[in-house]
Design a protein around this motif. Structure first.
Motif, PDB file in Angstrom:
ATOM      1  N   ALA A   1       0.856  -1.103   0.136  1.00 36.00           N
ATOM      2  CA  ALA A   1       0.082  -0.038  -0.002  1.00 36.00           C
ATOM      3  C   ALA A   1       0.888   1.168  -0.009  1.00 36.00           C
ATOM      4  O   ALA A   1       0.656   1.996  -0.706  1.00 36.00           O
ATOM      5  N   ALA A   2       1.865   1.299   0.834  1.00 36.67           N
ATOM      6  CA  ALA A   2       2.750   2.559   1.038  1.00 36.67           C
ATOM      7  C   ALA A   2       3.612   2.677  -0.351  1.00 36.67           C
ATOM      8  O   ALA A   2       3.766   3.829  -0.778  1.00 36.67           O
TER       9      ALA A   2
ATOM     10  N   GLN B   1       0.961   4.212  -2.981  1.00 40.01           N
ATOM     11  CA  GLN B   1       0.562   5.472  -2.624  1.00 40.01           C
ATOM     12  C   GLN B   1       1.699   6.480  -2.428  1.00 40.01           C
ATOM     13  O   GLN B   1       1.477   7.401  -3.074  1.00 40.01           O
ATOM     14  N   VAL B   2       2.634   6.130  -1.846  1.00 36.20           N
ATOM     15  CA  VAL B   2       3.800   6.969  -1.364  1.00 36.20           C
ATOM     16  C   VAL B   2       4.642   6.976  -2.258  1.00 36.20           C
ATOM     17  O   VAL B   2       5.031   8.182  -2.713  1.00 36.20           O
TER      18      VAL B   2
ATOM     19  N   LEU C   1       5.923  10.236  -5.493  1.00 33.85           N
ATOM     20  CA  LEU C   1       6.891  11.297  -5.495  1.00 33.85           C
ATOM     21  C   LEU C   1       7.106  11.783  -7.087  1.00 33.85           C
ATOM     22  O   LEU C   1       6.966  11.122  -8.019  1.00 33.85           O
TER      23      LEU C   1
ATOM     24  N   LEU D   1      11.126   4.897   3.458  1.00 35.19           N
ATOM     25  CA  LEU D   1      11.667   5.643   2.575  1.00 35.19           C
ATOM     26  C   LEU D   1      12.592   6.620   2.723  1.00 35.19           C
ATOM     27  O   LEU D   1      12.461   7.198   3.805  1.00 35.19           O
TER      28      LEU D   1
ATOM     29  N   LEU E   1      15.019   9.422   1.962  1.00 36.98           N
ATOM     30  CA  LEU E   1      15.069  10.754   1.075  1.00 36.98           C
ATOM     31  C   LEU E   1      16.109  11.539   1.740  1.00 36.98           C
ATOM     32  O   LEU E   1      15.962  11.747   2.876  1.00 36.98           O
ATOM     33  N   ALA E   2      17.162  11.940   0.806  1.00 37.39           N
ATOM     34  CA  ALA E   2      18.143  12.949   1.255  1.00 37.39           C
ATOM     35  C   ALA E   2      19.027  12.538   2.570  1.00 37.39           C
ATOM     36  O   ALA E   2      19.099  13.082   3.354  1.00 37.39           O
TER      37      ALA E   2
ATOM     38  N   GLN F   1      17.654  10.560   4.964  1.00 41.48           N
ATOM     39  CA  GLN F   1      16.823  10.675   6.337  1.00 41.48           C
ATOM     40  C   GLN F   1      15.936   9.470   5.924  1.00 41.48           C
ATOM     41  O   GLN F   1      15.292   9.259   4.823  1.00 41.48           O
ATOM     42  N   ALA F   2      15.712   8.813   6.804  1.00 42.61           N
ATOM     43  CA  ALA F   2      14.735   7.491   6.857  1.00 42.61           C
ATOM     44  C   ALA F   2      13.293   8.081   7.285  1.00 42.61           C
ATOM     45  O   ALA F   2      13.321   8.637   8.435  1.00 42.61           O
ATOM     46  N   PHE F   3      12.287   7.957   6.666  1.00 47.10           N
ATOM     47  CA  PHE F   3      10.971   7.928   6.996  1.00 47.10           C
ATOM     48  C   PHE F   3      10.081   6.780   6.954  1.00 47.10           C
ATOM     49  O   PHE F   3      10.041   6.190   5.966  1.00 47.10           O
ATOM     50  N   HIS F   4       9.723   6.210   8.175  1.00 53.41           N
ATOM     51  CA  HIS F   4       9.004   4.974   8.317  1.00 53.41           C
ATOM     52  C   HIS F   4       7.662   5.522   8.069  1.00 53.41           C
ATOM     53  O   HIS F   4       7.009   6.235   8.451  1.00 53.41           O
ATOM     54  N   VAL F   5       6.990   4.559   7.204  1.00 49.38           N
ATOM     55  CA  VAL F   5       5.732   4.878   6.533  1.00 49.38           C
ATOM     56  C   VAL F   5       4.801   3.530   7.270  1.00 49.38           C
ATOM     57  O   VAL F   5       4.843   2.606   6.722  1.00 49.38           O
ATOM     58  N   ASN F   6       3.717   3.927   7.958  1.00 50.61           N
ATOM     59  CA  ASN F   6       3.064   3.093   8.829  1.00 50.61           C
ATOM     60  C   ASN F   6       4.029   1.978   9.452  1.00 50.61           C
ATOM     61  O   ASN F   6       5.423   2.024   9.109  1.00 50.61           O
TER      62      ASN F   6
ATOM     63  N   ALA G   1       7.959  16.419  -1.484  1.00 54.18           N
ATOM     64  CA  ALA G   1       8.377  15.520  -2.645  1.00 54.18           C
ATOM     65  C   ALA G   1       7.591  14.845  -3.454  1.00 54.18           C
ATOM     66  O   ALA G   1       7.720  14.311  -4.554  1.00 54.18           O
ATOM     67  N   LEU G   2       6.177  15.013  -3.197  1.00 58.67           N
ATOM     68  CA  LEU G   2       5.055  14.733  -4.040  1.00 58.67           C
ATOM     69  C   LEU G   2       5.042  15.110  -5.211  1.00 58.67           C
ATOM     70  O   LEU G   2       5.341  16.484  -5.612  1.00 58.67           O
TER      71      LEU G   2
ATOM     72  N   PHE H   1      -1.141   7.479   6.097  1.00 58.65           N
ATOM     73  CA  PHE H   1       0.215   7.033   6.056  1.00 58.65           C
ATOM     74  C   PHE H   1       0.754   7.862   7.143  1.00 58.65           C
ATOM     75  O   PHE H   1       1.071   9.033   6.925  1.00 58.65           O
ATOM     76  N   HIS H   2       1.233   7.079   8.126  1.00 57.89           N
ATOM     77  CA  HIS H   2       1.745   7.891   9.355  1.00 57.89           C
ATOM     78  C   HIS H   2       3.470   7.846   8.817  1.00 57.89           C
ATOM     79  O   HIS H   2       3.804   6.907   8.665  1.00 57.89           O
TER      80      HIS H   2
ATOM     81  N   ASN I   1       6.813   8.416  10.101  1.00 62.09           N
ATOM     82  CA  ASN I   1       7.579   8.377  11.565  1.00 62.09           C
ATOM     83  C   ASN I   1       6.691   8.788  12.742  1.00 62.09           C
ATOM     84  O   ASN I   1       5.517   8.653  12.702  1.00 62.09           O
TER      85      ASN I   1
END
Lengths: 80, 80
Positions: free
Chosen positions: A18-19, A22-23, A27, A60, A62-63, A65-70, B26-27, B67-68, B70
């Motif tokens: 899903a992530a 959608q996410v 981008l 994800l 990005l630059a 940095q880690a972004f945890h999505v759900n 970034a979208l 989508f959460h 972090n």
């Protein structure tokens, strides 16, 4: 302008899919080159993900940095 | 093609700001119309966020899915 690299790490779980759809796919393709990495299949890339700060998937980076999505699975689960 | 609406909910926290700058911005602007909502200021929009499934901020709602990104603060903290 050079595209920035974005790496989406997942492990094939439903939350991951899903992530990704959608996410990660949302981008801006003009600014980001998105690579999708399945850590269950590309296990040699687990250290790289952990070094980027990935603690769970989907995530994800990005630059740098880690972004945890759900939350799909912890890296401990991914490592098995 | 009509743009899809994306709503990024946050509460001004440092985790929120990083996620806004990196993920929400970034979208793909060709496909998404991104609205940024500060729930600490626009408190009347808290029910809307909760109805979309937002349990913590920062969160991005895309195509009706939450989508959460972090973890900055729980909705309980946001409500105070």
């Amino acid at each position: 302008m050079a595209k920035e690299k974005a790496v989406f790490y997942h492990a094939g779980c439903p939350v991951c899919v899903a992530a990704e759809q959608q996410v990660a796919r949302a981008l801006d393709p003009a600014r980001y080159e998105v690579e999708v990495v399945h850590l269950g299949e590309a296990r040699e890339r687990i250290p790289e993900a952990e070094n980027a700060g990935v603690a769970s998937v989907p995530a994800l980076v990005l630059a740098g940095q880690a972004f945890h999505v759900n939350f799909g699975a912890s890296m401990a689960d991914v490592k098995g």
